[in-house]
Design a protein around this motif. Structure first.
Motif, PDB file in Angstrom:
ATOM      1  N   LYS A  68       0.881  -1.168   0.582  1.00 28.30           N
ATOM      2  CA  LYS A  68      -0.378  -0.043   0.123  1.00 28.30           C
ATOM      3  C   LYS A  68       1.073   1.272  -0.003  1.00 28.30           C
ATOM      4  O   LYS A  68       0.451   2.281  -0.448  1.00 28.30           O
ATOM      5  N   ARG A  69       1.997   1.021   0.838  1.00 24.47           N
ATOM      6  CA  ARG A  69       3.015   2.047   0.558  1.00 24.47           C
ATOM      7  C   ARG A  69       4.519   1.713   0.496  1.00 24.47           C
ATOM      8  O   ARG A  69       4.689   0.712   1.232  1.00 24.47           O
ATOM      9  N   VAL A  70       5.135   2.830   0.163  1.00 29.70           N
ATOM     10  CA  VAL A  70       6.628   2.122  -0.187  1.00 29.70           C
ATOM     11  C   VAL A  70       7.877   4.029   0.030  1.00 29.70           C
ATOM     12  O   VAL A  70       7.071   4.787   0.266  1.00 29.70           O
ATOM     13  N   HIS A  71       7.954   4.087   1.363  1.00 27.58           N
ATOM     14  CA  HIS A  71       8.232   5.055   2.230  1.00 27.58           C
ATOM     15  C   HIS A  71      10.296   4.597   1.747  1.00 27.58           C
ATOM     16  O   HIS A  71      10.839   3.820   1.826  1.00 27.58           O
ATOM     17  N   MET A  72      11.117   5.454   1.631  1.00 34.97           N
ATOM     18  CA  MET A  72      12.305   5.856   1.480  1.00 34.97           C
ATOM     19  C   MET A  72      13.188   6.709   0.778  1.00 34.97           C
ATOM     20  O   MET A  72      13.513   7.965   1.185  1.00 34.97           O
ATOM     21  N   ARG A  73      14.132   6.345   1.787  1.00 35.29           N
ATOM     22  CA  ARG A  73      15.529   7.168   2.070  1.00 35.29           C
ATOM     23  C   ARG A  73      15.856   8.212   0.247  1.00 35.29           C
ATOM     24  O   ARG A  73      15.793   6.975  -0.516  1.00 35.29           O
ATOM     25  N   ARG A  74      16.536   8.942  -0.406  1.00 38.09           N
ATOM     26  CA  ARG A  74      16.545   9.901  -1.436  1.00 38.09           C
ATOM     27  C   ARG A  74      18.253   8.328  -1.207  1.00 38.09           C
ATOM     28  O   ARG A  74      19.443   8.282  -0.318  1.00 38.09           O
ATOM     29  N   ASN A  75      18.615   7.549  -2.884  1.00 39.62           N
ATOM     30  CA  ASN A  75      19.931   7.169  -2.587  1.00 39.62           C
ATOM     31  C   ASN A  75      19.768   5.995  -2.034  1.00 39.62           C
ATOM     32  O   ASN A  75      20.379   5.545  -0.878  1.00 39.62           O
ATOM     33  N   PRO A  76      18.386   5.281  -1.983  1.00 38.98           N
ATOM     34  CA  PRO A  76      18.165   3.994  -0.500  1.00 38.98           C
ATOM     35  C   PRO A  76      19.283   2.424  -1.042  1.00 38.98           C
ATOM     36  O   PRO A  76      20.380   3.266  -1.946  1.00 38.98           O
TER      37      PRO A  76
END
Length: 475
Positions: A294-302
């Motif tokens: 339902k959602r994907v969260h991530m850092r920049r340049n993961p």
């Protein structure tokens, strides 16, 4: 030596400073290069093999891939803040000592680095993550080093029953995953409880975590023992940082690189597999639960962290070595103070070696039978070897000597037929059912008077001083 690490990046920086990280800048394809590199680094010296960080993945401008983060005894020691030359036995007792601090309350925080980017619509994991097959005959790409977080639907407010575990997830579609669960695992119990309530199970999947959290998530704890509170103990009493995931409300690691939120479908199963497992064989396919993202969260340049599995030894054998041994040791020690140490490092404890002082004749097999009833032993301890306290269970030369001269097959090999065992062991018949073998390699004690062990060879007392001197001269 190092303070506890709140995230994977901090640990990679420490590995880099200790020359335990190898950066790969050349362009690589997700397949076959990453799986091939995972196998290759596992073939290096297990004491000092480095972690690998790939910065140039074909088809992905930003994402990076980390492999073999836990994949040597040097890296394992640095994870604990110990000198990278610390012995296996020293690390075993260090983990056991830190366990005494459990439980350590968590450090709840408001914002997390992985909240920098959120994808809520048009989710496509094949585009967001550099997923790949680890071995050529895998049924598809997998997420295999993610901390999977679920709650007990029958007791959702019980923090201890919130589970954080390492389970393989097959990427079947853009927002569609299959997940492995086994009856003894806490996640398997969560599935059963949710389906009894006729509802789906919220799930959070955290990828790219600090090394201690991954260690705690792969440890066989009691059902109501919190992995986060154990991570705090293994951080030396420093509370572990968590944050609440916005869609599911589950508690997830603060320092993760990527967090996926979704739901395990109610009463739905799909074919999952095959997958090259820690046993060195493909595990075949089974009807297993299904997850919708339902959602994907991530850092920049993961940093996408992955775990290579195959014929041992590979990274998983270091990750699951001492955190499997220590819980069995604690259980046995509570019942039998004579138990000195437990080595359950081999293929996730399918072979378990126990050293103990012997209270009376037959004591070794009594200890072995108790090991089979521990939470991990129920599903894994297929072969249990028991040796005297003078034998170091982490020294296979000493263990083989004990097997060679202390075991009389007529008396000291005990078999237990048709017991439950994890279905991943290819020797099961059928898979999930197997015999157990106990090898009692302890010295016979009264009233067992077998053998001629009354005159063991003893060294000169000065040998210990000479050993210290020779170690110093050869350093």
């Amino acid at each position: 030596m190092y303070p506890p690490f709140d995230d994977l990046r901090g640990f990679l920086a420490a590995l880099d400073a200790e020359k335990q990280l190898l950066r790969i800048d050349r362009p690589v394809n997700p397949e076959p290069d990453l799986g091939a590199a995972g196998r290759a680094v596992a073939n290096l010296d297990g004491k000092t093999a480095p972690a690998l960080l790939f910065d140039n993945i074909d088809g992905f401008d930003d994402a990076r891939v980390a492999l073999n983060v836990h994949g040597s005894w040097a890296n394992h020691a640095l994870m604990l803040g110990m000198d990278k030359n610390s012995s296996i036995k020293e690390q075993f007792f260090e983990l056991g000592e830190r366990w005494q601090k459990f439980p350590v309350p968590v450090d709840r925080r408001e914002d997390a680095p992985w909240q920098e980017i959120t994808v809520a619509e048009g989710i496509n994991l094949f585009e967001l993550l550099p997923v790949f097959r680890l071995n050529p005959a895998d049924g598809g790409p997998y997420l295999d080093k993610a901390a999977v977080v679920t709650r007990d639907s029958a007791d959702p407010e019980n923090f201890g029953k919130q589970n954080v575990g390492i389970y393989r997830l097959q990427v079947k579609g853009p927002d569609h995953l299959g997940i492995q669960s086994g009856p003894p695992h806490d996640f398997g119990r969560h599935i059963v409880n949710a389906e009894q309530l006729r509802e789906g199970l919220p799930i959070a999947i955290a990828i790219g975590n600090d090394p201690i959290l991954t260690l705690a998530a792969s440890t066989p704890l009691e059902y109501d023992q919190s992995e986060y509170e154990m991570a705090g103990a293994w951080r030396g009493g420093v509370p572990y940082p968590i944050v609440r995931a916005p869609y599911t409300g589950l508690d997830v690691p603060w320092g993760s690189e990527i967090v996926i939120e979704g739901e395990v479908h109610y009463a739905e199963r799909e074919y999952e597999g095959p997958f090259g497992e820690f046993t060195g064989s493909y595990s075949g396919g089974r009807e297993l639960p299904v997850v919708t993202v339902k959602r994907v969260h991530m850092r920049r340049n993961p940093i996408f962290e992955h775990l290579y599995l195959g014929q041992p030894w590979t990274e998983i054998d270091y990750l699951l070595a001492l955190n499997t041994s220590v819980p069995i040791h604690r259980r046995l020690k509570a019942d039998f103070p004579e138990v000195e140490a437990v080595n359950a490092m081999y293929t996730h404890g399918l072979v378990t070696i126990i050293s103990t002082r012997v209270r009376h004749g037959g004591f070794g097999r009594v200890v072995a039978l108790r090991a089979l009833t521990t939470p991990h032993g129920i599903g894994y301890s297929k072969i249990v070897i028991v040796v005297d306290e003078t034998v170091d269970p982490f020294n296979l030369e000493q263990v083989m000597w004990a097997l060679s001269v202390k075991v009389n097959p007529e008396f000291d090999a005990i078999t237990l037929p048709r017991m439950y065992e994890i279905a991943l062991d290819p020797s099961g018949h059928p898979q999930g059912v197997n015999g157990r073998l106990i090898l009692d390699a302890t010295t016979p004690r009264h009233p067992d008077r077998r053998g001629e062990y009354s005159q063991p060879v003893s060294a000169y007392p000065e040998s210990a001083a000479w050993e210290d001197l020779l170690r110093e001269l050869t350093r």
